[in-house]
Design an enzyme around this catalytic site. Structure first.
Site, PDB file in Angstrom:
ATOM      1  N   THR A  20       0.824  -1.212   0.000  1.00 22.19           N
ATOM      2  CA  THR A  20       0.000   0.000   0.000  1.00 22.19           C
ATOM      3  C   THR A  20       0.861   1.266   0.000  1.00 22.19           C
ATOM      4  O   THR A  20       0.530   2.240  -0.667  1.00 22.19           O
ATOM      5  CB  THR A  20      -0.953   0.046   1.220  1.00 22.19           C
ATOM      6  N   VAL A  21       1.976   1.242   0.741  1.00 21.03           N
ATOM      7  CA  VAL A  21       2.818   2.448   0.804  1.00 21.03           C
ATOM      8  C   VAL A  21       3.502   2.691  -0.537  1.00 21.03           C
ATOM      9  O   VAL A  21       3.523   3.816  -1.050  1.00 21.03           O
ATOM     10  CB  VAL A  21       3.852   2.339   1.936  1.00 21.03           C
ATOM     11  N   GLY A 137       4.212   7.226  11.123  1.00 16.17           N
ATOM     12  CA  GLY A 137       3.621   7.483   9.811  1.00 16.17           C
ATOM     13  C   GLY A 137       3.736   8.904   9.330  1.00 16.17           C
ATOM     14  O   GLY A 137       4.824   9.404   9.050  1.00 16.17           O
ATOM     15  N   ILE A 139       3.260  11.750  10.818  1.00 22.43           N
ATOM     16  CA  ILE A 139       3.690  12.815  11.738  1.00 22.43           C
ATOM     17  C   ILE A 139       5.175  13.093  11.506  1.00 22.43           C
ATOM     18  O   ILE A 139       5.992  12.193  11.660  1.00 22.43           O
ATOM     19  CB  ILE A 139       3.476  12.399  13.208  1.00 22.43           C
ATOM     20  N   LYS A 208      10.169   1.528  17.058  1.00 18.31           N
ATOM     21  CA  LYS A 208      10.006   2.965  16.793  1.00 18.31           C
ATOM     22  C   LYS A 208      10.599   3.796  17.930  1.00 18.31           C
ATOM     23  O   LYS A 208      11.240   4.827  17.690  1.00 18.31           O
ATOM     24  CB  LYS A 208       8.513   3.284  16.615  1.00 18.31           C
TER      25      LYS A 208
END
Lengths: 442, 442
Positions: A20-21, A137, A139, A208
């Site tokens: 999808t990305v 994502g 941000i 993350k």
């Protein structure tokens, strides 16, 4: 206005990974915005060439081997969207860096586990390695930390970094349903993977967090040092009790700066006070709260995953490269080395094992047999460990139940001391199973 | 880590304006962080040399004339912290740009009123003009818009951009006290200026909004096009009624993209639904909400003023210059020109006068004589204008009062239609004074 983009050096992309990305990124290159004016696609690579996709890839050169794409002379920027901490993603990124090419990646696992080595490779070959899309994502938190707060000393970074866990906890809180039920629904809806372990164990948020800590505190990522605890043990009773006490339960990722620049890093379910900016981050949203000197507290909220937000972050990295911006892979405001931490700022506590940690209030939930004297024995045991109770909840037993949950919160204490007391609960025969312990964040 | 900073080109600063922000910046240069390693101070200028200050300026060359400092050969970056849209600040910034020097400024009034001319001067002389500190203090929102969201098409930017107004509204809401009382307290506490006009009229927030709109929609700032309405008319009754209806009142600055890239810009008291991220921004905090495609909604919250946050933003601009980053003064993601707005995205409404505007719900407060038939006449009048009422509040009159406030909210309508109906209220003899109208933001 036009000048701004048309003066830029055109970049030829090699894109590996067409999920999808990747599809979202191809859409931006094919669209009418800035990326369409400075980027072309030299080639693409994915596991399956023939799989049906929303975007048409027939006009791009196909590479079965992402490593060949990464090293191809027609590629200026290698965009790695395959995922996975090892295997083809790692090989291809290393090949691109060795060839001195810029790399843009959304791969948190790769960077969290091999960041130091990749940073060294990038430096050795004068290559840029950018990864805004790997954390939170859409941000732009990496840019905020590394550039926006470049003159600040960061003391803490915390946040909600896993949308799947946040969705599950929000739904459990909203509906009173159990973890397993809500997870099964989330899987059906595509909000959780078939194998949800990476998300619900806290590992994804831990990847993350290790990256944010690296850029905030100028180190290399140290995923092995992140204390991980997942959300599997959280029950509707916990969410209901937390709410009654004025808190919400979130899977909080938190890194604080200690003396010597070493961060304490943890991902664990945490009671967040309802007035804390994190408390109202619901559903699949992500949020990051940064405490820094002299800027104070900064909160960034947005969508943490999905084609649009992640493609937005990848595209911003590509546009920064087109502008000729260069930044070290991880060093951020963090050019504050150990010797330069401002004397006036709170340097936090000495790095120490998770089990000791700083003083905190804690939430404890345990299940006890519903018979006289149990509460007295538990409170007495805590008192003998010099632990003070701040609040205590016991609801009437449900019909047919011969045991009840007891919830208490402590006054500030060391987790080691609390754990020592809880270890002795095993000797109280009315206590059933093990206690759940969560810190409180005010 | 050290390499990142020590490789950078050292910069010699000329600082004009030595108030709290100038003092904060000197503190960062004199400190132990990144700015101390790449910046030195060649000279300073302020209105009074002898005034007592928290920082020691005796070791810096003194300039009575900021223009001379701006053009001095020992200055690489001119930092303008004097304020004021004309006079010395403008002359000095223009002198620096003409000399091809980089300028960093926190001066929102100067940029909002003369931004297009300064942009042209910067372009003509190949100079960088940076102004992160001019909007929302420590929140790196200019960087987020111009770089972090560089591949996005922004459809709207809104926020709370004036800490003084937000403090006053928060205190009125919290204590039930009147505007004038709370303002007087705020002045005593130093949260409001002796002459508070620039803040409470909405002009300061309007300056900032014009700058955000310029970077979001790639134009030059057009302060004259911002519709301004201050907070002077807001009463505790409004705040209490809004809360009862599930809203808070904030001075909302809002710019939306219309067809042709023209923004609708307004600063006005607005009822913000309690679930909107802006609703909980209390006290002197600032917040900015950005709606963009493909990233979705992004919310940034932090301290909007004060020595620390503003110096943090000025220092980040200086460090970006040291890294050799170059960006146009205003063009942002906005490299989306009028022709390239994505077909799939909502391009908003045609730019049109404030008085028409898009459909919105509205809050109306009016005062009427407490006698029979008044409500019927008002509701009938609204009905004849095809305006539907969504909620209606009338509390019992206070003791001794012969008039009562009436609060109503409308269903979505055009403000022109609502204003036309309200104009006819003047003909209803029971209606006292003029009605207050505020839009609702969900």
């Amino acid at each position: 206005v036009e000048r701004a983009v048309s003066d830029l050096k055109p970049l030829r992309l090699g894109i590996a990974g067409l999920g999808t990305v990747g599809g979202g990124l191809i859409g931006l290159v094919a669209g009418s915005g800035p990326l369409s004016r400075i980027a072309t696609i030299s080639g693409v690579s994915a596991r399956s060439r023939g799989r049906s996709r929303e975007v048409d890839i027939s006009s791009f050169a196909w590479f079965d081997d992402p490593v060949a794409l990464a090293a191809h002379p027609d590629v200026d920027v290698f965009v790695e969207l395959m995922g996975g901490s090892d295997g083809p993603a790692r090989l291809a990124v290393e090949a691109a860096l060795r060839a001195g090419k810029s790399v843009v990646t959304a791969n948190k696992a790769l960077l969290a586990e091999h960041g130091a080595a990749l940073q060294a490779q990038a430096a050795a070959h004068g290559a840029q390695l950018r990864w805004e899309a790997a954390v939170a994502g859409g941000i732009p938190v990496v840019k905020a930390l590394r550039e926006g707060l470049s003159a600040n000393a960061i003391s803490a970074v915390c946040g909600v970094l896993n949308g799947t866990c946040n969705y599950i906890l929000t739904e459990m809180d909203r509906t009173g349903r159990a973890f397993g039920d809500v997870l099964a629904d989330a899987q059906r809806l595509g909000y959780a993977e078939a194998d949800p372990t990476l998300d619900v164990s806290g590992a994804d948020a831990g990847h993350k967090l290790a990256l944010l800590a690296a850029v905030a505190f100028s180190g290399a990522p140290d995923f092995g040092a992140v204390c991980l605890e997942g959300i599997e043990a959280i029950t509707p009773t916990d969410l209901e009790s937390a709410r009654f006490l004025g808190y919400r339960i979130k899977l909080l990722a938190k890194a604080t700066r200690g003396a010597g620049g070493i961060a304490l890093q943890s991902v664990r379910p945490t009671l967040i006070h309802q007035d804390h900016p994190i408390a109202r981050i619901d559903g699949p949203l992500n949020a990051v709260v940064i405490d820094a000197e002299p800027v104070g507290r900064l909160t960034l909220t947005g969508r943490g995953a999905g084609a649009g937000p992640t493609a937005s972050a990848v595209a911003a990295d590509i546009l920064d490269l087109a502008h000729g911006d260069t930044r070290p892979v991880f060093a951020g405001p963090g050019s504050y080395g150990p010797d330069s931490w401002p004397a006036g700022a709170d340097a936090g506590t000495q790095a120490e094992p998770h089990s000791t940690g700083p003083l905190s209030r804690f939430y404890v939930r345990l299940r006890v047999a519903d018979r006289p004297g149990v509460i007295a024995r538990i409170t007495d045991l805590l008192a003998r460990h010099q632990l003070s109770i701040e609040s205590f909840l016991q609801k009437p037993p449900e019909a047919m139940a011969d045991s009840v949950p007891i919830i208490l919160t402590t006054q500030p204490c060391h987790e080691t001391d609390l754990r020592a007391a809880i270890a002795e609960f095993a000797g109280v025969d009315a206590v059933i199973g093990t206690a759940l312990v969560m810190p409180l964040e005010l």
